[in-house]
Design an enzyme around this catalytic site. Structure first.
Site, short mmCIF file in Angstrom:
data_model
loop_
_atom_site.label_atom_id
_atom_site.label_comp_id
_atom_site.label_asym_id
_atom_site.label_seq_id
_atom_site.Cartn_x
_atom_site.Cartn_y
_atom_site.Cartn_z
CE LYS A 1 -22.20 -11.48 33.48
NZ LYS A 1 -21.44 -10.27 33.87
CB SER B 1 -25.92 -6.29 30.49
OG SER B 1 -26.02 -7.45 31.07
CG HIS B 2 -28.78 -7.00 34.13
ND1 HIS B 2 -27.42 -6.95 33.84
CD2 HIS B 2 -28.92 -6.38 35.15
CE1 HIS B 2 -26.94 -6.06 34.77
NE2 HIS B 2 -27.83 -5.85 35.71
CG ASP C 1 -23.32 -11.03 29.85
OD1 ASP C 1 -24.36 -10.98 30.09
OD2 ASP C 1 -22.55 -10.29 30.03
NE ARG C 2 -26.04 -10.08 34.88
CZ ARG C 2 -26.60 -9.51 35.88
NH1 ARG C 2 -27.61 -9.52 36.32
NH2 ARG C 2 -25.61 -8.56 36.27
CD GLU D 1 -18.94 -11.04 38.34
OE1 GLU D 1 -19.09 -10.21 39.18
OE2 GLU D 1 -19.48 -10.85 37.03
CB SER E 1 -24.54 -11.07 39.34
OG SER E 1 -23.03 -10.96 38.64
NE ARG F 1 -24.65 -2.01 31.40
CZ ARG F 1 -24.71 -3.12 32.18
NH1 ARG F 1 -25.55 -3.34 32.92
NH2 ARG F 1 -24.02 -4.00 31.67
CG ASP G 1 -27.97 -10.90 30.46
OD1 ASP G 1 -27.56 -11.99 29.50
OD2 ASP G 1 -27.26 -10.24 30.89
CG ASP H 1 -25.23 -8.89 27.39
OD1 ASP H 1 -26.41 -9.11 28.59
OD2 ASP H 1 -24.32 -8.53 27.74
CB THR I 1 -18.42 -7.05 41.89
OG1 THR I 1 -18.48 -7.55 42.94
CG2 THR I 1 -19.64 -7.19 41.01
C1 G1P Z 1 -23.76 -6.33 38.32
C2 G1P Z 1 -23.14 -7.57 38.92
C3 G1P Z 1 -21.80 -8.08 38.59
C4 G1P Z 1 -21.66 -8.10 36.98
C5 G1P Z 1 -22.10 -7.07 36.29
C6 G1P Z 1 -22.18 -7.19 34.99
O1 G1P Z 1 -22.69 -5.40 38.72
O2 G1P Z 1 -23.40 -7.69 40.41
O3 G1P Z 1 -21.45 -9.29 39.17
O4 G1P Z 1 -20.35 -8.59 36.68
O5 G1P Z 1 -23.45 -6.65 36.79
O6 G1P Z 1 -23.19 -8.15 34.38
P1 G1P Z 1 -23.26 -4.25 39.61
O7 G1P Z 1 -24.34 -3.73 39.18
O8 G1P Z 1 -23.36 -5.07 41.20
O9 G1P Z 1 -21.87 -3.17 39.67
ZN ZN Z 2 -25.28 -9.27 30.12
#
Ligand code: G1P
Ligand code: ZN
Length: 562
Positions: free
Chosen positions: A391, A116-117, A294-295, A378, A380, A24, A290, A292, A359
């Site tokens: 997810k 992602s988010h 998955d959340r 998770e 998150s 990213r 989010d 994409d 994680t």
């Molecule tokens: C974060 C979340 C983790 C999740 C990931 C991708 O990662 O904490 O649980 O799997 O985003 O969605 P981190 O930024 O903490 O490494």
């Molecule tokens: Zn995502």
């Protein structure tokens, strides 16, 4: 038309190291000459001999730069001997949809274009992630190999004259270096909708949403936050389940900058949804996803918040409401280490295996492939099952709706009943985003030193009238039960005698600076309906004191609390 590939000389870029979930960076970094090309070539090189004649899935959340990236992927894949790409129409595929497609078509893998988010748009983030043939994120061994290749790359292969439109569905065949190269553009949601229909009882869910002679419609407010799920929400909630397009869904047109919002479903960034559900008592459930898809975040009437850790436990406790688990059986459960342990109690009661992994979703895949894991999550805002290897936000909402339809109870009542049975794991996470990386590193080093002191165990710390005695402290490491691979340094954990704990990690998904995450939780057997922030305040204070976070980072307050 017969096309020829060429070899383009290039030089390595620093920092093409995939994090928790792919590479990213800011869009402008991906736009640098050869930056994206290098990374794609290295992914393909890391696949080795299997690449020749293979098929790959390509798609993402449609964020800014996706189309340019797909054009690059098409031209590099064709030149490298890939036989076929299956691309979501206009490049749109949610992360769960990519996972499902890889599994349905039994292909070598997929390239997911998302951060992602993280916010999108020209000034924000882009991301590239590779998923392997089980449909899940590539393991560390693969991403490490990609990273090594990015540090040595000297050239990439390219088919400059290959122009391929992916706005319309259909199959196109090109001749590249004397071989057939096929691009199949598919409907973004069809495969995923079919999968959801196999997992859930859509008729029952439709009755819930539309209402029956004896029951008024169950009012949902589903918020796609201008991300990719809009496409799937329209198909599933509106067209299949009969939700009202004016009142039951919002922000369902995917925008390449997510409408300038931060597409992360939590109480801070989805405040807009939370406020709406709080203000309008007709809503029984609010949900957000989010960028994409998955959340997920689930809230009940008047915005009663379900923590992701609790959501996982409640779903685990009610799997018999979901047809998929009736026919496939329920194997073990798992959660990431910082996730609250509510699900552990359900596993113990049901006699299921329970796993605690680092994680990141990639750590669940091996257990699922080995048939030992059915449901995981998770803290998150990630929840999912072995129906795919990612997810899955929409799946989580359909799971909740199935439980609600079966139990005929409100979300708050389901939670309260759950806590009365199992006790409650109070959980919170404080995020300090975009700290200076050096400062954050120093704080983690200080914590390492603190816990290395042999006298640390047994020490007492007090805050808010409570005293916590250190029982155990370590930097979490994990041995994969299936392939025995070891993953170290996954977060500093301090466990206290009374069962409370505080955990510190640096995020692996940001694109600038360092994000510090401080996780705190505690367990109460009978005091189950208090406010989580009040309950956890003392242990958070101890956590802040132990880390000297304010001193190292200059931050008084977190940027996000969940
Ligand atoms: C974060 C979340 C983790 C999740 C990931 C991708 O990662 O904490 O649980 O799997 O985003 O969605 P981190 O930024 O903490 O490494
Ligand atoms: Zn995502």
């Amino acid at each position: 038309m017969t096309l020829s590939s060429i070899v383009v000389p290039t030089t390595p870029f620093e920092g093409q190291k995939p994090g928790t979930s792919g590479l990213r960076k800011k869009v402008k970094v991906f736009m640098e000459k050869n930056y994206t090309e290098n990374f794609i070539q290295c992914i393909l090189d890391a696949l080795g001999d299997k690449l020749q004649g293979s098929t790959l899935i390509v798609g993402g959340d449609g964020r800014y730069f996706s189309k340019q990236a797909i054009n690059i992927i098409i031209r590099i894949a064709a030149a490298n001997g890939v036989a076929k790409l299956i691309i979501g129409q206009r490049g749109i595929l949610s992360t769960p949809a990519v996972s499902s497609l890889i599994r349905t078509h039994k292909v070598l893998g997929g390239i997911v274009l998302t951060a992602s988010h993280n916010p999108g748009g020209i000034r924000n983030d882009f991301g590239i992630k590779f998923n392997i043939d089980n449909g899940g994120p590539a393991p560390d061994s693969f991403t490490d190999a990609v990273y090594d290749l990015t540090r040595q790359i000297k050239q990439y292969k390219f088919t400059p004259d290959l122009d391929c439109d992916f706005a319309q569905t259909g199959v196109q065949t090109f001749q590249v270096d004397g071989r057939d190269f096929v691009v199949e553009v598919i409907d973004s949601s069809e495969n995923y909708v079919t999968l959801m229909k196999q997992i859930f009882d859509f008729e029952k869910l439709r009755e819930l949403i539309k209402g029956t002679a004896n029951r008024p419609p169950f009012q949902v407010l589903i918020d796609s936050m201008n991300g990719v799920t809009g496409v799937y929400v329209t198909r599933i909630f509106v067209e299949e389940l009969g939700a009202n397009p004016d009142t039951n869904v919002r922000r369902i047109i995917p925008l390449d900058n997510f409408g300038e919002i931060h597409p992360d479903p939590n109480l801070t960034y989805a405040k807009d949804l939370v406020d709406k559900v709080k203000a309008d008592a007709t809503y029984d459930l609010g949900a957000a996803f989010d960028g994409d898809g998955d959340r997920n975040m689930i809230i009940g009437k008047r915005a009663f918040f379900v923590t992701p850790s609790d959501s996982l436990a409640v779903i685990a406790n009610n799997l018999e409401c979901i047809p998929y688990f009736k026919s496939n059986g329920v194997h073990g459960f798992a959660r990431s280490m910082p996730t609250g342990a509510a699900v552990d109690r359900v596993a113990a009661k049901l006699g299921k295996e329970m796993f605690e992994v680092p994680t990141g979703w990639k750590y669940f895949g091996n257990l699922m492939d080995a048939g030992r894991l059915s449901l995981c999550g998770e803290e998150s805002f990630g929840t999912g099952s072995d129906h795919i290897r990612e997810k899955d936000g929409i799946w989580a909402v359909l799971a909740w709706l199935s439980i609600i339809a079966h139990k005929n109870m409100s979300i708050e009542d389901i939670l309260t009943e759950h806590w009365k049975t199992y006790g409650r794991n109070y959980f919170t996470r404080y995020d300090y985003e975009e700290c200076d990386s050096n400062d954050a590193g120093k704080m983690m080093a200080h914590l390492e030193e603190t816990i290395a002191d042999p006298k640390f165990v047994g020490k007492e710390y007090s805050a808010g009238g409570k005293t916590y005695k250190v029982k155990q402290a370590d930097n979490f490491s994990y041995v994969d039960p299936i392939d025995k691979s070891v993953t170290k340094n996954q977060g500093i954990r301090i466990l206290f005698e009374d069962g409370s704990r505080v955990i510190y990690r640096l995020s692996g998904t940001g694109s600038t600076g360092a994000t510090i995450r401080l996780y705190a939780d505690s367990y109460e057997k009978s005091n189950v309906t208090s406010d989580a922030q009040d309950m956890l305040k003392p242990v958070v204070e101890v956590g802040l004191e132990l880390s000297r976070l304010k001193e190292f980072t200059g931050r008084d307050e977190p940027t996000v609390i969940t």
